[in-house]
Design a protein around this motif. Structure first.
Motif, PDB file in Angstrom:
ATOM      1  N   TYR A  16       0.843  -1.195   0.000  1.00  0.00           N
ATOM      2  CA  TYR A  16       0.000   0.000   0.000  1.00  0.00           C
ATOM      3  C   TYR A  16       0.884   1.254   0.000  1.00  0.00           C
ATOM      4  O   TYR A  16       0.881   2.030  -0.954  1.00  0.00           O
ATOM      5  N   SER A  17       1.705   1.437   1.054  1.00  0.00           N
ATOM      6  CA  SER A  17       2.427   2.711   1.212  1.00  0.00           C
ATOM      7  C   SER A  17       3.282   3.057  -0.001  1.00  0.00           C
ATOM      8  O   SER A  17       3.374   4.240  -0.379  1.00  0.00           O
ATOM      9  N   ALA A  18       3.911   2.066  -0.616  1.00  0.00           N
ATOM     10  CA  ALA A  18       4.805   2.359  -1.748  1.00  0.00           C
ATOM     11  C   ALA A  18       4.048   3.000  -2.899  1.00  0.00           C
ATOM     12  O   ALA A  18       4.622   3.790  -3.657  1.00  0.00           O
ATOM     13  N   MET A  19       2.754   2.702  -3.035  1.00  0.00           N
ATOM     14  CA  MET A  19       1.997   3.316  -4.128  1.00  0.00           C
ATOM     15  C   MET A  19       1.846   4.818  -3.902  1.00  0.00           C
ATOM     16  O   MET A  19       1.794   5.589  -4.866  1.00  0.00           O
ATOM     17  N   ILE A  20       1.789   5.228  -2.632  1.00  0.00           N
ATOM     18  CA  ILE A  20       1.688   6.659  -2.329  1.00  0.00           C
ATOM     19  C   ILE A  20       2.940   7.376  -2.837  1.00  0.00           C
ATOM     20  O   ILE A  20       2.869   8.468  -3.381  1.00  0.00           O
TER      21      ILE A  20
END
Ligand code: FMN
Length: 356
Positions: A316-320
């Motif tokens: 999830y976070s890496a997509m941000i």
């Protein structure tokens, strides 16, 4: 057609403006965009990435972790962006507002996020008819539905039973989430006695449903907890363990928001989540499929997790930080890496760094 290079360039141009917005507002606009923007079909996955876990066929092993699409509004768009599966939720039986805002914080220098959302969602009834429609739009992509308990519930096990009855008919797989740090007392359901009672009740509620049940755990566990969870999950025929949710620990961080309360995700979670995956692999001896999540941002990270025992990965976070093309480009790169290392399938690579 979803053009990877131009979309990546656009995201890089837009990122400074997106990062000026309050994080939850930026997220809301992203969901609204995914609901309305025209998108082509999912990119064709290299056959080397196809894999079967818990009886389900995944076109590629990279999934969107829950929390991004809490209400199950855009799982079809996530598949079109190149994810092999999308896990929506956490959905609680009744709608709830969650904690006061602000409650999502970017830690830009650390490529991390702290959130204390507290299971904000519009409830299972709201999601049901929408997910019924979404199921037909998933192509080869797999739909996971993650369930939790309402904060004010006086019988949390009953909430998971309700969740299983409501959501299992719509899901390719169901995830029992007992590892959010933002619902007080929830993680106590990971204790052996409570977990056995919870999982027995959920499995009974599944009735004749064929959807496999996955269990998502925290990274903040002691070795004895890990043995207990593996034992109970095996007894209750849990089909896979998802390792892990966010951490309440604070490894070395640099960003101004580091002291915010909540669960930490992204790059600083990577080593801890990988270590827990290895611990679960050791404790389970490969008898239960594992799904790796936490700080995965590149194809190299994904392959490291697969070689340590994960059959699938999520992020999830890496997509941000990397933008909407991350799944498609990671999948392409992962296929190259697998072939370069002489693997002919994902299954062949699973656990290859521990089994030797
Ligand atoms: C803003 C935010 C909300 C999240 N909400 C949920 C949730 O509702 N249910 C859940 O199981 N995990 C939730 N997570 C945890 C992620 O699914 C994932 O386990 C964690 O972020 C680690 O992966 P990452 O480092 O790739 O982000 C959330 C994470 C973030 C950043």
């Amino acid at each position: 057609m979803f053009k990877c290079h131009s979309a990546a360039m656009l995201y890089n141009l837009a990122k400074p403006f997106i990062f000026k917005l309050e994080a939850e507002r930026a997220h809301g606009l992203t969901i609204a965009g995914l609901k309305t923007l025209p998108m082509g079909p999912a990119p064709k996955a290299d056959p080397v990435l196809a894999t079967t876990v818990a009886g389900l066929d995944f076109p590629n092993p990279i999934g969107m972790a829950p929390g991004f699409d809490k209400n199950g509004e855009v799982p079809d768009a996530l598949i079109r962006m190149g994810f092999g599966f999308a896990e929506v939720g956490t959905l609680t039986p009744r709608a709830q507002a969650g904690n006061p805002k602000p409650r999502i914080f970017r830690l830009v220098e650390d490529k991390a996020v702290i959130n204390r959302l507290g299971f904000n969602n519009r409830g299972q009834d709201d999601a049901m008819s929408r997910l019924e429609r979404m199921r037909g739009r998933m192509g080869k992509g797999v739909l996971g539905i993650n369930i939790g308990a309402n904060k004010d519930s006086d019988d949390r096990i009953a909430d998971y039973v309700t969740g299983a009855k409501n959501m299992a008919p719509l899901a390719d797989y169901l995830t029992v989430n007992i590892s959010s740090p933002n619902t007080p007392g929830l993680r106590a359901l990971q204790d052996k006695g409570a977990l056995a009672e919870l999982l027995a009740a959920v499995m009974q509620a599944m009735g004749t449903s064929k959807a496999p049940v996955f269990l998502k755990v925290a990274p903040d566990l002691e070795p004895a907890d890990i043995d207990d969870i593996v034992e109970v999950a095996t007894e209750q025929k849990i089909a896979a363990l998802i390792i892990s949710n966010t951490t309440i620990t604070r490894p070395d961080l640099r960003s101004a928001n580091q002291s915010e309360t909540g669960g930490l995700s992204g790059a600083p979670l990577k080593d801890l989540a990988l270590q827990r995956l290895k611990d679960f692999r050791k404790a389970s001896g490969g008898r239960i499929p594992l799904i790796g999540v936490g700080g995965i941002a590149t194809a190299e990270d994904a392959l490291e997790r697969i070689r340590a025992g994960a059959c699938l990965v999520q992020l999830y976070s890496a997509m941000i930080y990397e933008g909407p093309t991350i799944a498609a480009s990671m999948a392409r790169q992962l296929a190259k890496l697998l072939k370069a290392e002489g693997f002919t399938s994902i299954a062949e690579a699973v656990g290859s760094s521990v089994d030797k």
